[in-house]
Motif scaffolding. Sequence first.
Motif, PDB file in Angstrom:
ATOM      1  N   GLY A  92       5.195 -11.135   3.902  1.00  0.00           N
ATOM      2  CA  GLY A  92       4.571 -11.354   2.824  1.00  0.00           C
ATOM      3  C   GLY A  92       5.085 -11.949   1.544  1.00  0.00           C
ATOM      4  N   ALA A  93       5.048 -11.507   0.407  1.00  0.00           N
ATOM      5  CA  ALA A  93       5.298 -12.055  -0.753  1.00  0.00           C
ATOM      6  C   ALA A  93       7.128 -12.238  -0.766  1.00  0.00           C
ATOM      7  N   TYR A  94       7.654 -11.551   0.047  1.00  0.00           N
ATOM      8  CA  TYR A  94       9.066 -11.755  -0.079  1.00  0.00           C
ATOM      9  C   TYR A  94       9.503 -12.933   0.512  1.00  0.00           C
ATOM     10  N   ALA A  95       8.700 -13.591   1.236  1.00  0.00           N
ATOM     11  CA  ALA A  95       9.084 -15.147   1.475  1.00  0.00           C
ATOM     12  C   ALA A  95       8.441 -16.298   0.760  1.00  0.00           C
ATOM     13  N   GLN A 131      -0.678 -13.667  -4.178  1.00  0.00           N
ATOM     14  CA  GLN A 131      -1.752 -13.642  -5.016  1.00  0.00           C
ATOM     15  C   GLN A 131      -2.003 -12.264  -5.435  1.00  0.00           C
ATOM     16  N   HIS A 132      -2.151 -11.353  -4.322  1.00  0.00           N
ATOM     17  CA  HIS A 132      -2.313 -10.100  -4.695  1.00  0.00           C
ATOM     18  C   HIS A 132      -1.297  -9.291  -5.631  1.00  0.00           C
ATOM     19  N   ARG A 133      -0.092  -9.566  -5.316  1.00  0.00           N
ATOM     20  CA  ARG A 133       0.799  -9.191  -6.112  1.00  0.00           C
ATOM     21  C   ARG A 133       0.745  -9.402  -7.679  1.00  0.00           C
ATOM     22  N   GLU A 134       0.356 -10.743  -7.879  1.00  0.00           N
ATOM     23  CA  GLU A 134       0.253 -11.185  -9.031  1.00  0.00           C
ATOM     24  C   GLU A 134      -0.973 -10.827 -10.021  1.00  0.00           C
ATOM     25  N   GLN A 135      -2.244 -10.723  -9.284  1.00  0.00           N
ATOM     26  CA  GLN A 135      -3.522 -10.661  -9.807  1.00  0.00           C
ATOM     27  C   GLN A 135      -3.881  -9.178  -9.506  1.00  0.00           C
ATOM     28  N   GLN A 136      -3.300  -8.384  -8.643  1.00  0.00           N
ATOM     29  CA  GLN A 136      -3.674  -6.884  -8.347  1.00  0.00           C
ATOM     30  C   GLN A 136      -5.127  -6.858  -7.999  1.00  0.00           C
ATOM     31  N   LYS A 137      -5.424  -7.729  -6.872  1.00  0.00           N
ATOM     32  CA  LYS A 137      -6.932  -7.731  -6.548  1.00  0.00           C
ATOM     33  C   LYS A 137      -7.113  -6.328  -5.949  1.00  0.00           C
ATOM     34  N   GLU A 138      -8.279  -5.816  -6.312  1.00  0.00           N
ATOM     35  CA  GLU A 138      -9.031  -4.734  -5.523  1.00  0.00           C
ATOM     36  C   GLU A 138      -9.133  -4.667  -4.217  1.00  0.00           C
ATOM     37  N   ASP A 151       1.183  -1.339  -2.114  1.00  0.00           N
ATOM     38  CA  ASP A 151       2.205  -0.844  -1.331  1.00  0.00           C
ATOM     39  C   ASP A 151       1.757  -0.732   0.249  1.00  0.00           C
ATOM     40  N   GLU A 152       0.197   0.015   0.003  1.00  0.00           N
ATOM     41  CA  GLU A 152      -0.396   0.334   1.353  1.00  0.00           C
ATOM     42  C   GLU A 152      -0.879  -1.118   1.758  1.00  0.00           C
ATOM     43  N   PHE A 153      -1.564  -1.931   0.866  1.00  0.00           N
ATOM     44  CA  PHE A 153      -2.004  -3.232   1.322  1.00  0.00           C
ATOM     45  C   PHE A 153      -0.995  -3.936   2.150  1.00  0.00           C
ATOM     46  N   GLU A 154       0.109  -3.903   1.477  1.00  0.00           N
ATOM     47  CA  GLU A 154       1.516  -4.830   2.106  1.00  0.00           C
ATOM     48  C   GLU A 154       1.697  -4.072   3.373  1.00  0.00           C
ATOM     49  N   ILE A 163      -6.283  -4.277   6.580  1.00  0.00           N
ATOM     50  CA  ILE A 163      -5.974  -3.554   5.381  1.00  0.00           C
ATOM     51  C   ILE A 163      -6.401  -1.888   5.529  1.00  0.00           C
ATOM     52  N   TYR A 164      -5.402  -1.094   5.604  1.00  0.00           N
ATOM     53  CA  TYR A 164      -5.561   0.294   5.812  1.00  0.00           C
ATOM     54  C   TYR A 164      -4.863   1.093   4.463  1.00  0.00           C
ATOM     55  N   CYS A 165      -5.620   2.628   4.197  1.00  0.00           N
ATOM     56  CA  CYS A 165      -4.761   3.101   3.190  1.00  0.00           C
ATOM     57  C   CYS A 165      -3.662   3.710   4.231  1.00  0.00           C
ATOM     58  N   ASP A 166      -2.811   4.556   3.505  1.00  0.00           N
ATOM     59  CA  ASP A 166      -1.757   5.192   4.356  1.00  0.00           C
ATOM     60  C   ASP A 166      -2.068   6.019   5.415  1.00  0.00           C
ATOM     61  N   LYS A 167      -3.138   6.814   5.199  1.00  0.00           N
ATOM     62  CA  LYS A 167      -3.833   7.848   6.085  1.00  0.00           C
ATOM     63  C   LYS A 167      -4.380   7.121   7.317  1.00  0.00           C
ATOM     64  N   CYS A 168      -5.226   6.075   6.923  1.00  0.00           N
ATOM     65  CA  CYS A 168      -5.951   5.513   8.127  1.00  0.00           C
ATOM     66  C   CYS A 168      -4.717   4.710   8.847  1.00  0.00           C
ATOM     67  N   PHE A 169      -3.754   3.917   8.211  1.00  0.00           N
ATOM     68  CA  PHE A 169      -2.615   3.219   8.952  1.00  0.00           C
ATOM     69  C   PHE A 169      -1.867   4.193   9.684  1.00  0.00           C
ATOM     70  N   ASP A 170      -1.544   5.509   9.388  1.00  0.00           N
ATOM     71  CA  ASP A 170      -0.754   6.489  10.366  1.00  0.00           C
ATOM     72  C   ASP A 170      -1.636   6.708  11.651  1.00  0.00           C
ATOM     73  N   GLU A 171      -3.068   7.027  11.338  1.00  0.00           N
ATOM     74  CA  GLU A 171      -3.706   7.272  12.394  1.00  0.00           C
ATOM     75  C   GLU A 171      -3.879   6.049  13.417  1.00  0.00           C
ATOM     76  N   THR A 172      -4.013   4.836  12.918  1.00  0.00           N
ATOM     77  CA  THR A 172      -4.004   3.669  13.717  1.00  0.00           C
ATOM     78  C   THR A 172      -2.798   3.591  14.347  1.00  0.00           C
ATOM     79  N   CYS A 173      -1.557   3.732  13.731  1.00  0.00           N
ATOM     80  CA  CYS A 173      -0.437   3.821  14.491  1.00  0.00           C
ATOM     81  C   CYS A 173      -0.245   4.854  15.791  1.00  0.00           C
TER      82      CYS A 173
END
Length: 304
Positions: A92-95, A131-138, A151-154, A163-173
């Motif tokens: 993402g934004a690192y590049a 864009q998300h980093r700069e504008q902090q979109k919801e 950080d959850e989005f990224e 897009i997952y929250c941390d809880k759903c990210f872990d469940e999906t993994c």
Amino acid sequence: MDSNMDLKQHQEARQRAVALGRSQDPAALPELVQLLKTPSADVQRLAASAIGKLSGFGADGSMAVEALAPVALHDPHPQTRQYALKALKTYGAYAEAWLDELDDLAARPNRKDYIPVAAAAAARTIREAVQHREQQKERCCLKCGQRVAFDEFERSMRLFQRIYCDKCFDETCVKRRNWETGVEEKKNIKTVDGTLVQSSGEKKIADWLAKAGLDYRYDGRLRILEGFQIRPDFYLPQFDVYIEYWGMDTPRYKAGMYLKQDLYQKTGKKLISLYPADQPDLDGTLGKKLKQFGWNPARQDRSI
């Protein structure tokens, strides 16, 4: 093998790159960066892919991008560039600093049309992250609807492009890992070259490819469109051709088959479809279709 490495070194490097990518350990990044510098395009491809996999587990984004970007933009091997572009996108934004060069690559004609496509996809994802980093979109989790922090989005976009929250990210993994484990357990039929496949039909195809002297990758992951990630039965890198064996006849299986075929068509992938009725005469079905993509059996056939 496509380098001056000896066979043992080459195999060890390949296996190490795969293992590090599966480790989910961000501390593996420096070793993968070194593997990305090996003289083997095959090892470089696997190392780039592994670096991309670690992006969702806290790997150093600056280090990863510094290693991936020159490969993605300038490596002489098209498939290595493609894998590096896909991996670069996950950071993402690192590049952000490489966006102009990615845009140039996306607009530049290339005999391998998947290179500009991959460059354009990387640029789009990186811009969205910036864009998300700069504008902090919801943003909201696609599974539970909860708002997600940046950080959850990224993290979720790096690994799933969703897009997952941390809880759903872990469940999906966990769900994905269990599913992939189940797939691997079904591979219990050994082909003539030692590959483990899931069915007798796939074995006949693999044996035919080996006898014909054609290198192939079996059951590898391929992201085709946003939201869809499929596993082609066979991929022939020499001709950039995918082979799918449609071995079942149930309504649910056919629905998945039609979706996959549509994805291949929409993205311009070269696909050869095979069915149980084709098995008795693969020379007349698979062989004939491969000739349309430039295969010359007189040059490559070898007995086993």
